[in-house]
Design a protein around this motif. Structure first.
Motif, PDB file in Angstrom:
ATOM      1  N   GLY A   2    -109.996 -22.940  53.031  1.00 19.49           N
ATOM      2  CA  GLY A   2    -110.395 -24.161  53.718  1.00 19.49           C
ATOM      3  C   GLY A   2    -111.277 -25.039  52.859  1.00 19.49           C
ATOM      4  O   GLY A   2    -111.131 -26.263  52.838  1.00 19.49           O
ATOM      5  N   HIS A   3    -112.205 -24.423  52.118  1.00 20.33           N
ATOM      6  CA  HIS A   3    -113.024 -25.179  51.168  1.00 20.33           C
ATOM      7  C   HIS A   3    -112.135 -25.844  50.110  1.00 20.33           C
ATOM      8  O   HIS A   3    -112.290 -27.036  49.810  1.00 20.33           O
ATOM      9  CB  HIS A   3    -114.018 -24.261  50.456  1.00 20.33           C
ATOM     10  N   ALA A   4    -111.226 -25.072  49.542  1.00 19.34           N
ATOM     11  CA  ALA A   4    -110.359 -25.607  48.492  1.00 19.34           C
ATOM     12  C   ALA A   4    -109.554 -26.788  49.003  1.00 19.34           C
ATOM     13  O   ALA A   4    -109.431 -27.821  48.326  1.00 19.34           O
ATOM     14  CB  ALA A   4    -109.430 -24.500  47.980  1.00 19.34           C
ATOM     15  N   PHE A   5    -109.011 -26.658  50.188  1.00 16.43           N
ATOM     16  CA  PHE A   5    -108.217 -27.734  50.792  1.00 16.43           C
ATOM     17  C   PHE A   5    -109.059 -28.988  50.983  1.00 16.43           C
ATOM     18  O   PHE A   5    -108.632 -30.107  50.651  1.00 16.43           O
ATOM     19  CB  PHE A   5    -107.666 -27.244  52.131  1.00 16.43           C
ATOM     20  N   GLU A   6    -110.275 -28.811  51.507  1.00 23.01           N
ATOM     21  CA  GLU A   6    -111.145 -29.971  51.737  1.00 23.01           C
ATOM     22  C   GLU A   6    -111.535 -30.647  50.429  1.00 23.01           C
ATOM     23  O   GLU A   6    -111.493 -31.886  50.308  1.00 23.01           O
ATOM     24  CB  GLU A   6    -112.407 -29.557  52.495  1.00 23.01           C
ATOM     25  N   TYR A   7    -111.911 -29.853  49.426  1.00 20.96           N
ATOM     26  CA  TYR A   7    -112.386 -30.431  48.179  1.00 20.96           C
ATOM     27  C   TYR A   7    -111.265 -31.155  47.427  1.00 20.96           C
ATOM     28  O   TYR A   7    -111.483 -32.215  46.833  1.00 20.96           O
ATOM     29  CB  TYR A   7    -113.012 -29.362  47.294  1.00 20.96           C
ATOM     30  N   LEU A   8    -110.066 -30.584  47.440  1.00 23.34           N
ATOM     31  CA  LEU A   8    -108.941 -31.246  46.783  1.00 23.34           C
ATOM     32  C   LEU A   8    -108.658 -32.591  47.450  1.00 23.34           C
ATOM     33  O   LEU A   8    -108.402 -33.594  46.785  1.00 23.34           O
ATOM     34  CB  LEU A   8    -107.697 -30.358  46.827  1.00 23.34           C
ATOM     35  N   ILE A  64    -113.440 -23.918  60.754  1.00 22.27           N
ATOM     36  CA  ILE A  64    -112.420 -24.427  61.672  1.00 22.27           C
ATOM     37  C   ILE A  64    -111.027 -24.264  61.068  1.00 22.27           C
ATOM     38  O   ILE A  64    -110.075 -23.875  61.763  1.00 22.27           O
ATOM     39  CB  ILE A  64    -112.704 -25.901  62.032  1.00 22.27           C
ATOM     40  N   PHE A  65    -110.908 -24.543  59.768  1.00 20.92           N
ATOM     41  CA  PHE A  65    -109.625 -24.320  59.098  1.00 20.92           C
ATOM     42  C   PHE A  65    -109.203 -22.862  59.241  1.00 20.92           C
ATOM     43  O   PHE A  65    -108.060 -22.554  59.621  1.00 20.92           O
ATOM     44  CB  PHE A  65    -109.720 -24.690  57.617  1.00 20.92           C
ATOM     45  N   ALA A  66    -110.111 -21.945  58.924  1.00 22.28           N
ATOM     46  CA  ALA A  66    -109.786 -20.514  58.940  1.00 22.28           C
ATOM     47  C   ALA A  66    -109.407 -20.043  60.342  1.00 22.28           C
ATOM     48  O   ALA A  66    -108.405 -19.340  60.527  1.00 22.28           O
ATOM     49  CB  ALA A  66    -110.965 -19.702  58.410  1.00 22.28           C
ATOM     50  N   LEU A  67    -110.190 -20.423  61.329  1.00 23.21           N
ATOM     51  CA  LEU A  67    -109.924 -19.968  62.696  1.00 23.21           C
ATOM     52  C   LEU A  67    -108.602 -20.523  63.214  1.00 23.21           C
ATOM     53  O   LEU A  67    -107.830 -19.806  63.863  1.00 23.21           O
ATOM     54  CB  LEU A  67    -111.068 -20.388  63.618  1.00 23.21           C
ATOM     55  N   THR A  68    -108.344 -21.782  62.929  1.00 27.61           N
ATOM     56  CA  THR A  68    -107.096 -22.406  63.386  1.00 27.61           C
ATOM     57  C   THR A  68    -105.895 -21.742  62.732  1.00 27.61           C
ATOM     58  O   THR A  68    -104.892 -21.434  63.393  1.00 27.61           O
ATOM     59  CB  THR A  68    -107.098 -23.915  63.068  1.00 27.61           C
ATOM     60  N   PHE A  69    -105.999 -21.492  61.423  1.00 30.19           N
ATOM     61  CA  PHE A  69    -104.885 -20.864  60.708  1.00 30.19           C
ATOM     62  C   PHE A  69    -104.664 -19.446  61.206  1.00 30.19           C
ATOM     63  O   PHE A  69    -103.516 -18.998  61.340  1.00 30.19           O
ATOM     64  CB  PHE A  69    -105.152 -20.878  59.203  1.00 30.19           C
TER      65      PHE A  69
END
Length: 199
Positions: A116-122, A170-175
Motif C-alpha cells: 500500500g505504501h509503494a502504491f501510494e508513493y508511486l 486501508i489498502f491492506a484491509l480492503t485487499f
C-alpha cells in the motif's frame, strides 16, 4: 501463539496477486521494482518499503526486507487492537470465520501494508507531489509516537492515524477482504510452523 517460518514465495505470491488484480496497472507509464533482502535469525518478521531511491517521473524502487520468522508479540497485539478501533477490522474474528490461525492473517497484513505504501508513493511521484514534503509534515507525529513509547505508553492508535500509515492500512484491509481465499492459499503454501511463542 505459533511461530511461522516464511520463504520468499510469500512475497512473490502476494505481489503476483496484486499485479493480477491491477494494483500496479496504471493509466500512465510507470515502473515499480521490488528488491529482496533476507534477514536471518530469530527476529520478528519485518517488512519495510524504502522510498529514498527513485528515479525520473514515474519510476520508484522499493526494498522489501523480511526476517524468516513471524509471531505475534505485544506490538502486534496493539496494532490489531488499533485496527479494530479505527476501522472495525477484527482480525481474530476473521481468522475464526475462515478457519485459519491469526498469524496467517498477520503475515498477509504486514506485506500488503507495505505494498500500500509503494502504491501510494508511486502515484504521488507521478502526480508531481513531494515525498519529502509528506515526510517532513508527518515527522512530528512519528516523533510523538516514539516519545509515547519511550514513556511506556501505547502509541499504536496515533501511529495508525498518520496519513501514510492510514492509507496503507486501508489498502491492506480492503485487499485482504476482497482476495481472502487466494491470500490464504499463498501464505499457507509458503510458511511452516516451527514453534510456539508466549502470547
Amino acid at each position: 501463539m505459533k511461530k511461522y517460518q516464511l520463504n520468499r514465495g510469500v512475497i512473490k505470491g502476494i505481489l503476483d496477486l496484486c499485479d493480477d488484480e491491477g494494483v500496479f496497472k496504471k493509466d500512465f507509464l510507470g515502473n515499480l521494482q521490488i528488491g529482496f533482502t533476507e534477514l536471518y535469525g530469530d527476529n520478528i518478521f519485518s517488512i519495510h518499503s524504502d522510498i529514498s531511491r527513485y528515479s525520473f517521473f514515474t519510476q520508484a524502487e522499493f526494498d522489501i526486507c523480511y526476517a524468516e520468522n513471524y509471531f505475534i508479540d505485544e506490538s502486534e497485539e496493539k496494532m490489531f487492537k488499533a485496527l479494530k478501533g479505527l476501522h472495525d477490522f477484527d482480525i481474530y474474528k476473521m481468522a475464526n470465520d475462515y478457519g485459519v490461525d491469526v498469524e496467517i492473517l498477520g503475515i498477509m497484513f504486514s506485506f500488503l501494508h507495505e505494498v500500500g505504501h509503494a502504491f501510494e508513493y508511486l502515484t504521488m511521484i507521478h502526480d508531481g507531489k513531494s515525498l519529502n514534503e509528506l515526510s517532513e509534515r508527518t515527522k512530528p507525529l512519528y516523533d510523538e509516537v516514539d516519545k509515547l513509547e519511550k514513556k511506556g505508553m501505547d502509541g499504536s492508535v496515533l501511529y495508525r492515524t498518520i496519513t501514510q500509515e492510514r492509507h496503507a492500512d486501508i489498502f491492506a484491509l480492503t485487499f485482504m477482504v476482497n482476495n481472502i481465499h487466494e491470500l490464504i492459499d499463498i501464505v499457507q503454501s509458503n510458511v511452516e510452523v516451527v514453534g510456539l511463542e508466549e502470547a
